[in-house]
Design a protein around this motif. Structure first.
Motif, mmCIF file in Angstrom:
data_model
loop_
_atom_site.group_PDB
_atom_site.id
_atom_site.type_symbol
_atom_site.label_atom_id
_atom_site.label_comp_id
_atom_site.label_asym_id
_atom_site.label_seq_id
_atom_site.Cartn_x
_atom_site.Cartn_y
_atom_site.Cartn_z
ATOM 1 N N ILE A 1 -8.160 -34.801 38.248
ATOM 2 C CA ILE A 1 -9.179 -34.826 39.302
ATOM 3 C C ILE A 1 -10.536 -35.216 38.723
ATOM 4 C CG2 ILE A 1 -10.418 -33.428 40.993
ATOM 5 C CD1 ILE A 1 -7.543 -34.067 41.791
ATOM 6 N N ASP A 59 -12.768 -38.673 39.557
ATOM 7 C CA ASP A 59 -14.134 -38.623 40.090
ATOM 8 C C ASP A 59 -14.987 -39.746 39.509
ATOM 9 O OD1 ASP A 59 -13.805 -36.501 41.774
ATOM 10 O OD2 ASP A 59 -14.453 -34.985 40.313
ATOM 11 N N VAL A 83 -2.232 -31.999 43.263
ATOM 12 C CA VAL A 83 -3.122 -33.103 42.895
ATOM 13 C C VAL A 83 -3.055 -34.208 43.935
ATOM 14 C CG1 VAL A 83 -3.582 -34.900 41.192
ATOM 15 C CG2 VAL A 83 -2.950 -32.607 40.431
ATOM 16 N N LYS A 85 -4.945 -33.417 47.127
ATOM 17 C CA LYS A 85 -6.395 -33.559 46.960
ATOM 18 C C LYS A 85 -6.809 -35.028 46.982
ATOM 19 C CE LYS A 85 -7.271 -29.290 44.338
ATOM 20 N NZ LYS A 85 -8.346 -28.793 45.240
ATOM 21 N N LEU A 86 -5.991 -35.876 46.354
ATOM 22 C CA LEU A 86 -6.328 -37.308 46.322
ATOM 23 C C LEU A 86 -6.275 -37.912 47.720
ATOM 24 C CD1 LEU A 86 -4.387 -38.547 43.150
ATOM 25 C CD2 LEU A 86 -6.729 -37.715 43.326
ATOM 26 N N ASN A 102 -9.353 -37.324 49.813
ATOM 27 C CA ASN A 102 -10.590 -37.933 49.319
ATOM 28 C C ASN A 102 -10.624 -39.399 49.728
ATOM 29 O OD1 ASN A 102 -12.530 -39.257 47.631
ATOM 30 N ND2 ASN A 102 -12.485 -37.502 46.245
#
Length: 257
Positions: free
Chosen positions: A171, A175, A196, A199-200, A203
């Motif tokens: 992560i 960024d 993971v 979360k990706l 975003n």
């Protein structure tokens, strides 16, 4: 590393005409290896061969597993097939025609074959020199797997590979950087692969980066769990060097279509 001057001749009947062809190829600077239609023998002898010559005479086209294996390792090689019309018909029933770059009628005119190989080698060299390195992020908590797999991808696939050994590190990396492909271990401590990926996908900047899960389990239930998260694909961690590089090559080739 593949050498375009090294050719592996694969055939079940390497008769006197095949031997004459081999002698002429050797006299024109080629290193020639020969083998039958055998998985282990092909795996052993194909490491440096940049050219595969499929000699179709009396070939066993029912040996499907071997042809499947050849398909996985030939993406960066020049594949030549030598045969008669009926043999080509059987061959293309089980082997993709688009993977064959040179067709020669049997018996082969070897000097024409050499000219065509020279042309294909020139095209391949130009393509390799023109290619930019694709950027890959490899995420796994196993340091040995990271070292070995990234080494294969860098050396044999000529990829630019960044490695991290945990979900939080992935992560943090994402960024700051945007790779073209993420190879993500499914099972990791602290933050596993599905977490993971979730979360990706939330975003805006990372939601469209292709992700392949890495898994050591090949049974049906495990694969279904892996694919339930809807990654772009998965790779078994038991793949050997040639299989891993071929699968990643195939991904980037598919992106060009």
């Amino acid at each position: 590393m593949f050498f375009s001057s090294c050719a592996l001749v694969i055939g079940s009947n390497l008769n006197f005409m095949a031997q004459a062809m081999i002698r002429i190829l050797k006299n024109n600077g080629y290193t020639i290896l020969t083998c039958g239609l055998d998985h282990d023998e092909i795996a052993e002898k194909s490491e440096n061969a940049g050219v595969f010559i499929m000699y179709l005479d009396n070939m066993d086209f029912n040996n499907l597993s071997v042809f499947e294996y050849i398909k996985t390792i030939c993406s960066n090689r020049i594949v030549c097939a030598i045969g008669k019309p009926n043999e080509y018909k059987e061959f293309y029933r089980i082997f993709p025609k688009n993977l064959v770059r040179i067709e020669m009628p049997h018996p082969a005119n070897v000097m024409i074959l050499i000219d065509q190989l020279r042309r294909e080698r020139t095209i391949s060299d130009e393509m390799i020199n023109a290619e930019k390195k694709h950027q890959i992020l490899l995420v796994d908590d196993d340091s040995t797997f990271l070292d070995v797999s990234s080494g294969w991808l860098k050396k044999y696939g000529k990829y630019d590979v960044a490695i991290v050994n945990s979900g939080p590190q992935a992560i943090d990396y994402l960024d700051r950087f945007t790779p073209e492909l993420i190879l993500l271990d499914y099972e990791m401590p602290i933050m596993d692969g599905p977490t993971v990926l979730a979360k990706l996908r939330k975003n805006e900047r990372t939601k469209d980066i292709p992700v392949y899960f890495l898994t050591g389990k090949s049974d049906r239930d495990s694969i279904m769990r892996v694919m339930a998260m809807r990654p772009n694909g998965y790779l078994l961690k038991t793949l050997d060097q040639q299989q891993l590089v071929a699968r990643v090559n195939d991904f980037f080739l598919s992106q060009q279509k």
